[in-house]
Design an enzyme around this catalytic site. Structure first.
Site, PDB file in Angstrom:
ATOM      1  N   ARG A  66     -19.591  -3.702 -25.779  1.00  0.00           N
ATOM      2  CA  ARG A  66     -20.900  -3.308 -25.233  1.00  0.00           C
ATOM      3  C   ARG A  66     -21.282  -4.014 -23.925  1.00  0.00           C
ATOM      4  O   ARG A  66     -22.370  -3.773 -23.405  1.00  0.00           O
ATOM      5  CB  ARG A  66     -22.032  -3.531 -26.249  1.00  0.00           C
ATOM      6  CG  ARG A  66     -21.917  -2.687 -27.488  1.00  0.00           C
ATOM      7  CD  ARG A  66     -23.232  -2.594 -28.223  1.00  0.00           C
ATOM      8  NE  ARG A  66     -23.719  -3.891 -28.643  1.00  0.00           N
ATOM      9  CZ  ARG A  66     -24.917  -4.084 -29.190  1.00  0.00           C
ATOM     10  NH1 ARG A  66     -25.744  -3.067 -29.356  1.00  0.00           N
ATOM     11  NH2 ARG A  66     -25.296  -5.293 -29.564  1.00  0.00           N
ATOM     12  N   ASP A  67     -20.408  -4.851 -23.365  1.00  0.00           N
ATOM     13  CA  ASP A  67     -20.755  -5.501 -22.099  1.00  0.00           C
ATOM     14  C   ASP A  67     -19.499  -5.705 -21.250  1.00  0.00           C
ATOM     15  O   ASP A  67     -19.277  -6.776 -20.689  1.00  0.00           O
ATOM     16  CB  ASP A  67     -21.451  -6.837 -22.352  1.00  0.00           C
ATOM     17  CG  ASP A  67     -22.297  -7.295 -21.158  1.00  0.00           C
ATOM     18  OD1 ASP A  67     -22.650  -6.452 -20.314  1.00  0.00           O
ATOM     19  OD2 ASP A  67     -22.601  -8.503 -21.075  1.00  0.00           O
ATOM     20  N   ILE A  68     -18.687  -4.659 -21.154  1.00  0.00           N
ATOM     21  CA  ILE A  68     -17.487  -4.712 -20.322  1.00  0.00           C
ATOM     22  C   ILE A  68     -17.910  -4.623 -18.858  1.00  0.00           C
ATOM     23  O   ILE A  68     -18.571  -3.674 -18.441  1.00  0.00           O
ATOM     24  CB  ILE A  68     -16.526  -3.556 -20.663  1.00  0.00           C
ATOM     25  CG1 ILE A  68     -16.034  -3.689 -22.105  1.00  0.00           C
ATOM     26  CG2 ILE A  68     -15.351  -3.522 -19.692  1.00  0.00           C
ATOM     27  CD1 ILE A  68     -15.214  -4.926 -22.380  1.00  0.00           C
TER      28      ILE A  68
END
Length: 276
Positions: A74-76
């Site tokens: 969820r935070d690439i």
């Protein structure tokens, strides 16, 4: 730590323990002595499409293992990708979730970095692996273009743009244009799957480099062929605050490396937590 134990990959930064010290909570993490992709690009210039495709392939292999364990990062983004000559390591699973765990994401909450988050994430919807593939596309875009697909115009405004507006067309993506545009599609169901992305990136990684426009930043040294910090990274244990500000890798400093960090440029990719 509970989430990451389920992933079978040597290219994720492990979380060993959680420590509380008064009001501060720290994650005890594996130490990977390698620069982030964001730092490499700022120091040595943008990548050619071929070099970006090679980094993307390494990211994709790691994400495949993560998704197989039922985890969504969820935070690439570039600052969460550590570049070494043995591939890349993906770090900062602070807002990762298990796809079968209904309690980790409250309805209406938005967690992530606005300039790199998937549209469904910006809408506060429950996300799946396709959200990480969006982040992969946005990271490839940054590696070649030198900036995110969306300008950082403030958290809420950027989130609205990601949700409702098309991304900025790339100028230097070349053979990556088609796959990046599809990865950045607003509809997660319309994004290509990992097998298709892998096949495409393998093809591009074997192509010769295309000339770089004279007015564009110079391509960086191939991170797999001797870029700064590209040696096989030593590992260790490193404690970082859960809600820390951007790391040393992500904050530019004055020439010579001494003195306080300079003011981050617009669009600096730091994690922001929003609630709608």
């Amino acid at each position: 730590a509970r989430i990451l134990r389920q992933a079978d990959s040597d290219h994720i930064v492990r979380v060993y323990d959680v420590h509380e010290d008064g009001t501060q909570v720290c994650l005890i993490m594996e130490l990977i002595d390698a620069p982030s992709l964001a730092r490499v690009i700022r120091r040595t210039g943008t990548f050619t499409p071929r070099r970006a495709a090679r980094v993307g392939l390494s990211m994709l292999h790691t994400l495949t293992a993560v998704h197989a364990a039922g985890i969504v990062h969820r935070d690439i983004k570039p600052s969460n990708v550590l570049v070494s000559d043995c591939g890349v390591h993906i770090t900062d699973f602070g807002i990762a979730l298990l796809t079968d765990d209904p309690i980790l994401t409250a309805a209406g909450s938005v967690l992530g970095t606005p300039t790199y988050m998937a549209p469904e994430q910006a809408r506060g919807e429950r996300v799946g692996p396709a959200a990480d593939l969006y982040g992969l596309g946005a990271t490839l875009y940054f590696a070649v273009e030198g900036r995110a697909p969306f300008d950082d115009i403030g958290s809420l405004e950027t989130t609205r743009a990601v949700r409702d507006q098309p991304h900025r067309p790339g100028c230097r993506l070349g053979p990556l244009t088609g796959i990046v545009d599809r990865l950045l599609c607003k509809d997660p169901a319309a994004r290509p799957d990992t097998a298709e992305v892998a096949a495409f990136l393998e093809g591009v990684s074997g192509e010769p480099d295309t000339p770089t426009p004279e007015d564009a930043p110079s391509p960086a040294t191939d991170p797999f062929d001797g870029a700064p910090g590209s040696q096989v990274p030593p590992t260790g244990v490193h404690a970082v605050p859960v809600a820390a500000n951007p790391t040393v890798d992500d904050v530019p400093r004055p020439p010579g490396g001494d003195g306080p960090p300079a003011t981050p440029p617009p669009g600096d990719d730091r994690r922001q937590r929003l609630r709608t």
